[in-house]
Enzyme design. Sequence first.
Site, PDB file in Angstrom:
ATOM      1  N   ARG A  78       0.641  -1.909  -0.423  1.00 55.36           N
ATOM      2  CA  ARG A  78       0.443   0.110  -0.022  1.00 55.36           C
ATOM      3  C   ARG A  78       1.091   1.416  -0.130  1.00 55.36           C
ATOM      4  NH1 ARG A  78      -2.400  -4.061   1.581  1.00 55.36           N
ATOM      5  NH2 ARG A  78      -1.545  -4.581   2.783  1.00 55.36           N
ATOM      6  N   LYS A 108      25.024  -5.109  -3.316  1.00 56.31           N
ATOM      7  CA  LYS A 108      26.864  -5.651  -3.532  1.00 56.31           C
ATOM      8  C   LYS A 108      27.151  -4.262  -2.257  1.00 56.31           C
ATOM      9  CE  LYS A 108      26.427  -4.518  -8.401  1.00 56.31           C
ATOM     10  NZ  LYS A 108      26.631  -3.618  -9.196  1.00 56.31           N
ATOM     11  N   ARG A 129      11.396   3.937   2.835  1.00 57.27           N
ATOM     12  CA  ARG A 129      11.082   2.122   4.012  1.00 57.27           C
ATOM     13  C   ARG A 129      12.233   2.066   3.908  1.00 57.27           C
ATOM     14  NH1 ARG A 129       5.683  -0.795   4.309  1.00 57.27           N
ATOM     15  NH2 ARG A 129       5.560   0.921   4.719  1.00 57.27           N
ATOM     16  N   HIS A 157       5.414   5.832  11.279  1.00 54.59           N
ATOM     17  CA  HIS A 157       5.266   5.614  10.386  1.00 54.59           C
ATOM     18  C   HIS A 157       4.133   7.264   9.902  1.00 54.59           C
ATOM     19  CE1 HIS A 157       3.974   4.656   6.402  1.00 54.59           C
ATOM     20  NE2 HIS A 157       3.137   3.116   6.566  1.00 54.59           N
TER      21      HIS A 157
HETATM   22  C1  NCD Z   1       2.672  -0.914   8.318  1.00 52.07           C
HETATM   23  C2  NCD Z   1       4.318  -0.474   8.417  1.00 52.07           C
HETATM   24  O1  NCD Z   1       4.179  -0.660   7.392  1.00 52.07           O
HETATM   25  O2  NCD Z   1       4.054  -0.095   9.221  1.00 52.07           O
HETATM   26  N1  NCD Z   1       1.555  -1.324   6.899  1.00 52.07           N
HETATM   27  C3  NCD Z   1       1.936   0.027   6.150  1.00 52.07           C
HETATM   28  O3  NCD Z   1       2.064   0.563   5.666  1.00 52.07           O
HETATM   29  N2  NCD Z   1       0.064   0.089   5.180  1.00 52.07           N
HETATM   30  C4  NCD Z   1       1.638  -2.114   9.534  1.00 52.07           C
HETATM   31  C5  NCD Z   1       2.175  -2.979   9.013  1.00 52.07           C
HETATM   32  O4  NCD Z   1       3.191  -3.667   8.677  1.00 52.07           O
HETATM   33  O5  NCD Z   1       1.744  -3.971   9.898  1.00 52.07           O
END
Ligand code: NCD
Length: 330
Positions: A78, A108, A129, A157
């Site tokens: 997502r 690498k 991320r 997040h």
């Molecule tokens: C979440 C995450 O990556 O922290 N997912 C997301 O971004 N929609 C929650 C999860 O992975 O459980």
Amino acid sequence: MKTLETSVDAEKNGNQSPTADVGLAGMDILSVSQFDTGKLNYIFGRADEMRAMVNEVGGDDLLKGRVLACLFYEPSTRTSASFIAAMERLGGSVIPITQGVQFSSVSKGETLPDTIRTLEQYSDVIVLRHPEIGSAKVAADYASVPVINAGDGPGEHPTQALLDLYTIQDELGTIDGLKIAMVGDLRYGRTVHSLTKLLLHYDVSLRFVSPEMLRLPLTIMNQVLDAGMNVRETHDVADVIENADVLYVTRVQKERFSDLAQYEEVKNHYEITPELMAKAKDKMVVMHPLPRVGEIHYADDSDPRAAYFRQVQNGMYIRMALLSSVLAKK
Ligand code: NCD
């Protein structure tokens, strides 16, 4: 990239633009602590506009010629897809290093700073991320373009928390006055950490429901207590289901456990079943950042209170709002 203060100074000096008034143009988005209610309302208003625009014409060319580098060292469906969709609906384009960091030079042995200093040569904004807390801040220190934190390990997040809060407002018409219960992995769940911190701006009651091992970190609980909020912790969803306006359910974050036997102990702790839903208010909403791995029964999906797929869609509007604000010309 820039600090918040320099942008606010520019604004004080009369350097106004459609978004400089809330100070997001050119900014990194690293933590929800950067957002006050002024910025939140601004982003939510922009997201409403984006929704209307997408429904009417599908997209526009606000970010034509701008490039987003999407760099994901952890799995995502997502967050990555909605950033890509957001950029493309606004006429921009994307360098997607999302499904295959293992095929990039990271495999690498390239360091995060070098990867960031490379990607900034091609792009106007970097979405990152990464499994380590603080990684987005490290990337931002090296990058000359804005960095958006799409999850730094069990840290934060922020863009998910924005879409979560937007969804609560969208579903229930308000945030103030609500009773919000967070269920599941409150220890490692970064979405819970960010959403809880954003809720400090509102007059809400918080209920934290988790097994002992997965309680909310003390640092965040202390912030909640310092803010004087009405808060209670429990192990049992049954304690909160009748009074909750929002049930925010999360997955146990398997990837954060060093001892998988401990994960096995807690992984099936909760399941929101139709029987539990029968005890909840008619106007309550069930949310989940997804992916779910058994916490919400599939039979709940047809319940009008199940908001998790509407929440997914809101993620695109919020990311359109954010990208258009961060990439606004100053
Ligand atoms: C979440 C995450 O990556 O922290 N997912 C997301 O971004 N929609 C929650 C999860 O992975 O459980």
